[in-house]
Every structure is written in structure tokens, then in C-alpha cells.
Design a protein around this motif. Sequence first.
Motif, PDB file in Angstrom:
ATOM      1  N   UNK A  41     -98.233  25.194 -15.370  1.00 51.62           N
ATOM      2  CA  UNK A  41     -99.152  25.643 -16.422  1.00 51.62           C
ATOM      3  C   UNK A  41     -98.417  26.545 -17.411  1.00 51.62           C
ATOM      4  N   UNK A  42     -97.795  27.602 -16.901  1.00 50.49           N
ATOM      5  CA  UNK A  42     -97.135  28.575 -17.772  1.00 50.49           C
ATOM      6  C   UNK A  42     -95.785  28.096 -18.283  1.00 50.49           C
ATOM      7  N   UNK A  43     -95.124  27.254 -17.503  1.00 48.39           N
ATOM      8  CA  UNK A  43     -93.764  26.852 -17.863  1.00 48.39           C
ATOM      9  C   UNK A  43     -92.740  27.924 -17.568  1.00 48.39           C
ATOM     10  N   UNK A  44     -93.162  28.943 -16.834  1.00 46.73           N
ATOM     11  CA  UNK A  44     -92.260  30.062 -16.540  1.00 46.73           C
ATOM     12  C   UNK A  44     -92.161  30.349 -15.035  1.00 46.73           C
ATOM     13  N   UNK A  45     -92.589  29.416 -14.194  1.00 46.16           N
ATOM     14  CA  UNK A  45     -92.535  29.624 -12.755  1.00 46.16           C
ATOM     15  C   UNK A  45     -91.078  29.663 -12.301  1.00 46.16           C
ATOM     16  N   UNK A  97    -100.952  25.126  -7.206  1.00 43.48           N
ATOM     17  CA  UNK A  97    -101.871  24.106  -7.707  1.00 43.48           C
ATOM     18  C   UNK A  97    -101.116  22.946  -8.323  1.00 43.48           C
ATOM     19  N   UNK A  98    -100.028  23.249  -9.030  1.00 49.62           N
ATOM     20  CA  UNK A  98     -99.209  22.183  -9.618  1.00 49.62           C
ATOM     21  C   UNK A  98     -98.577  21.321  -8.538  1.00 49.62           C
ATOM     22  N   UNK A  99     -98.312  21.907  -7.367  1.00 50.71           N
ATOM     23  CA  UNK A  99     -97.779  21.134  -6.252  1.00 50.71           C
ATOM     24  C   UNK A  99     -98.801  20.126  -5.745  1.00 50.71           C
ATOM     25  N   UNK A 100    -100.069  20.533  -5.709  1.00 53.55           N
ATOM     26  CA  UNK A 100    -101.142  19.624  -5.295  1.00 53.55           C
ATOM     27  C   UNK A 100    -101.267  18.473  -6.298  1.00 53.55           C
ATOM     28  N   UNK A 146    -103.527  34.752 -10.177  1.00 51.60           N
ATOM     29  CA  UNK A 146    -104.398  33.606  -9.947  1.00 51.60           C
ATOM     30  C   UNK A 146    -104.704  32.909 -11.267  1.00 51.60           C
ATOM     31  N   UNK A 147    -104.207  31.700 -11.421  1.00 41.39           N
ATOM     32  CA  UNK A 147    -104.353  30.948 -12.661  1.00 41.39           C
ATOM     33  C   UNK A 147    -105.439  29.890 -12.481  1.00 41.39           C
ATOM     34  N   UNK A 148    -106.546  30.057 -13.206  1.00 48.96           N
ATOM     35  CA  UNK A 148    -107.665  29.124 -13.114  1.00 48.96           C
ATOM     36  C   UNK A 148    -107.769  28.240 -14.353  1.00 48.96           C
ATOM     37  N   UNK A 149    -106.704  28.146 -15.120  1.00 47.32           N
ATOM     38  CA  UNK A 149    -106.696  27.277 -16.298  1.00 47.32           C
ATOM     39  C   UNK A 149    -106.989  25.838 -15.865  1.00 47.32           C
ATOM     40  N   UNK A 150    -107.918  25.187 -16.534  1.00 51.25           N
ATOM     41  CA  UNK A 150    -108.305  23.837 -16.141  1.00 51.25           C
ATOM     42  C   UNK A 150    -107.106  22.892 -16.117  1.00 51.25           C
ATOM     43  N   UNK A 154    -106.823  30.999 -18.213  1.00 53.65           N
ATOM     44  CA  UNK A 154    -107.749  31.824 -17.441  1.00 53.65           C
ATOM     45  C   UNK A 154    -106.992  32.403 -16.261  1.00 53.65           C
ATOM     46  N   UNK A 155    -106.704  33.703 -16.325  1.00 53.73           N
ATOM     47  CA  UNK A 155    -105.939  34.378 -15.281  1.00 53.73           C
ATOM     48  C   UNK A 155    -106.824  35.440 -14.628  1.00 53.73           C
ATOM     49  N   UNK A 156    -106.847  35.447 -13.296  1.00 48.33           N
ATOM     50  CA  UNK A 156    -107.576  36.474 -12.551  1.00 48.33           C
ATOM     51  C   UNK A 156    -106.564  37.320 -11.791  1.00 48.33           C
ATOM     52  N   UNK A 157    -106.673  38.640 -11.962  1.00 54.09           N
ATOM     53  CA  UNK A 157    -105.707  39.521 -11.321  1.00 54.09           C
ATOM     54  C   UNK A 157    -104.336  39.344 -11.926  1.00 54.09           C
TER      55      UNK A 157
END
Length: 244
Positions: free
Chosen positions: A165-169, A121-124, A218-222, A212-215
Motif C-alpha cells: 500500500x505505502x510502497x515503503x515497507x 495484508x498484501x501477503x494475503x 494498522x493500515x485499513x486502506x481499501x 486509512x491508518x489506525x494507530x
Amino acid sequence: MFSAAEIKSLNETELEVYKYITKNRTEVLNMKIRDLADAAHVSTTTVLRFCKKIGCEGYAEFKLKYKMELSKNEVAKDYNDVHTMLQYFKRIDTEDFDNELNKVAELIYERSNVIFLGIGTSGILAKYGARFFSNIGKFSQHIDDPFYPVPNRYLDDSVVIILSVSGETRETIDQMHNFLNTKSVILSITNTNVNTIASMSDINLSYYMPMTIIGDSLNLTTQVPVLFILETLAKKVQKMEIDQ
């Protein structure tokens, strides 16, 4: 209740208290200090430090002020994106935050190139940021492939804007190492300022939104704050170009 400056002053364990509170707003009002410490996996001393950093003498005063804050927003009893975004924009509507963006915009204005880096998502968003800056006449490009080779000489007059988002990718961190030995300015935009990417950057802008993390992944943080920051920086750079 939580200003951007107060949140930025929190260390890693104090941020855990903040994140637990924002995710469990009403439950916290019925919790003793030991209950909150256990739930956030920190010590009671950490909770007390957190209270002092947000302007409260102790935990009792924090609960009282927090209850008053929640009562102001009874209309938004359930967590929702609209309420969250309104709180975010209220939090950043300060002269200090605007001055911070002005300083970053000036750095971008002084450099010839802007390179956006992010994956997923950050790439987009990196692609969007590069296009938006190009629209205002600033030569920009995006990299969403962490293995994409970039000649060092090309980076010397660049601002590298890293989105995560996380800064840890891990892949993004690996790519960052390619920029550390250049004369480029590294700006990161992350959810908090307590992470690896933020610590490796020359400048960090953080927006502090509930994660907001799913599974497992999957990061759905706005990402609305990221769009706002990128567009605001671009418009500030454009104004500098016009005023010059």
C-alpha cells in the motif's frame, strides 16, 4: 474531478495537497490558499502547481469546480467506502487505463512464471493473486516471507508482482534487492507512484485511494482496487492464451 492521469502527474508535495483535500472535502471549501498550504505542510506555490495540474488556472477556480463536484454527490455527504469505490471505478474507466493494463498483461503472458510478493495484508493478496493466476493456467506462486530465498536462475523468465500500500515497507524493499540483478520484470502495485518500491520497479500501477491508518501501523486502506487490477490482468492473460 481528479483523473488518474492528473493524479499520476503530481509530485510528492503536490500529492500531500491531494491527500489533504480528499480527507477534508468540505472544510477545504472555506479555506484560503495559505490555510490549505499550512494544513498540508506545503507552500502556496505547491498548491498553485497542484491547481494547474488538475486543469485549473488558480486556487479560486479550483474551489469553484470542487464545490460543483461535491454538489453532484450530495447523497454521499459523509465519507464512505461505497462512494469512494464508485469514484475509483469512474476514474479508471478510460481507454488509457485499459491500454496500460493490456501492456502489463502482455508482459505477463510472455513470461513463464509469476511470483507475487507481499507481507501482512498484501501477503494475503499475494496468495490470492497467485491462486487466481494459477486458475487461468499461468504458473504462479506467492512469497509472504521477506526472507524466503529464491534462486536467481528461477527468476530469469518471471514477472515479479510486488504488492504494498505505502510502497515503503522495509522488509519488502529488502527482498526486492534480490530481484534487481535478475532478468525478471518487476511490477509493483501501490497506492501512489511516489514511493521507494514504485521507483525501484520496471512498471508501477497505482490506485490512489484515501489512506486509512489506525494507530501507528494498522493500515485499513481499501484493497478492492488491488483485487480488481489482479483479476483484470489475469483475465486479459487468459484471453491472450485462448486467442493464441
